[in-house]
Design a protein around this motif. Structure first.
Motif, mmCIF file in Angstrom:
data_model
loop_
_atom_site.group_PDB
_atom_site.id
_atom_site.type_symbol
_atom_site.label_atom_id
_atom_site.label_comp_id
_atom_site.label_asym_id
_atom_site.label_seq_id
_atom_site.Cartn_x
_atom_site.Cartn_y
_atom_site.Cartn_z
ATOM 1 N N THR A 77 47.931 44.211 30.758
ATOM 2 C CA THR A 77 48.029 43.108 31.708
ATOM 3 C C THR A 77 46.949 42.066 31.439
ATOM 4 N N VAL A 78 47.308 40.809 31.593
ATOM 5 C CA VAL A 78 46.345 39.719 31.539
ATOM 6 C C VAL A 78 46.432 38.958 32.860
ATOM 7 N N TYR A 79 45.332 38.400 33.285
ATOM 8 C CA TYR A 79 45.254 37.732 34.574
ATOM 9 C C TYR A 79 44.815 36.272 34.396
ATOM 10 N N LEU A 80 45.069 35.495 35.392
ATOM 11 C CA LEU A 80 44.490 34.162 35.492
ATOM 12 C C LEU A 80 43.880 34.052 36.875
ATOM 13 N N GLN A 81 42.555 34.097 36.918
ATOM 14 C CA GLN A 81 41.839 33.963 38.177
ATOM 15 C C GLN A 81 41.575 32.491 38.417
ATOM 16 N N MET A 82 42.123 31.972 39.491
ATOM 17 C CA MET A 82 42.037 30.537 39.771
ATOM 18 C C MET A 82 41.235 30.334 41.050
ATOM 19 N N ASN A 83 40.113 29.656 40.933
ATOM 20 C CA ASN A 83 39.250 29.358 42.068
ATOM 21 C C ASN A 83 39.158 27.846 42.271
ATOM 22 N N SER A 84 38.731 27.454 43.442
ATOM 23 C CA SER A 84 38.553 26.032 43.770
ATOM 24 C C SER A 84 39.797 25.229 43.399
#
Length: 122
Positions: A77-84
């Protein structure tokens, strides 16, 4: 390789969201993984990519410092952590796998997920 992206949704500006991309059919450990996005009426653009080992990452200038792209090869699995998050981040986000090169362009990627919609409200 079959890729399944998930985690999209509606989030207020300034909020966070984590997208996931799960692979089946083949291990991801030999592939660089990337995220791209396409906003309505615009071309698909590169967001971020990570090497197969996880030791190298590239993010676009538009998301640098806000988005990260961790991966878990044990979970395929790969993720994309998106903040702000900002309203201009609104788009359909696609994950993709690249077994050939380190070029951050969509035409360098071989396998694509179906996309997940992220909507950021102002």
């Amino acid at each position: 390789v079959q890729l399944q992206a998930s985690g999209g949704g509606l989030v207020p500006a300034g909020g966070s969201l984590r997208l996931s991309c799960a692979a089946s059919g083949r291990t991801l450990s030999n592939y660089a993984m990337g995220w791209f996005r396409q906003a309505p009426g615009k071309e698909r653009e590169f967001v971020a990519q990570i090497s197969w080992s996880g030791s190298n990452t590239v993010t676009s200038d538009s998301v640098k410092g806000r988005f990260t792209i961790p991966r878990d090869n044990a979970r395929n699995t790969v993720y994309l952590q998106m903040n702000s998050l900002k309203p201009e981040d609104t788009a359909v986000y696609y994950c993709a796998a690249n077994g050939r090169s380190w070029v951050p362009r969509s035409d360098a990627y071989d396998y694509w997920g179906q996309g997940t919609l992220v909507t950021v409200s102002s």
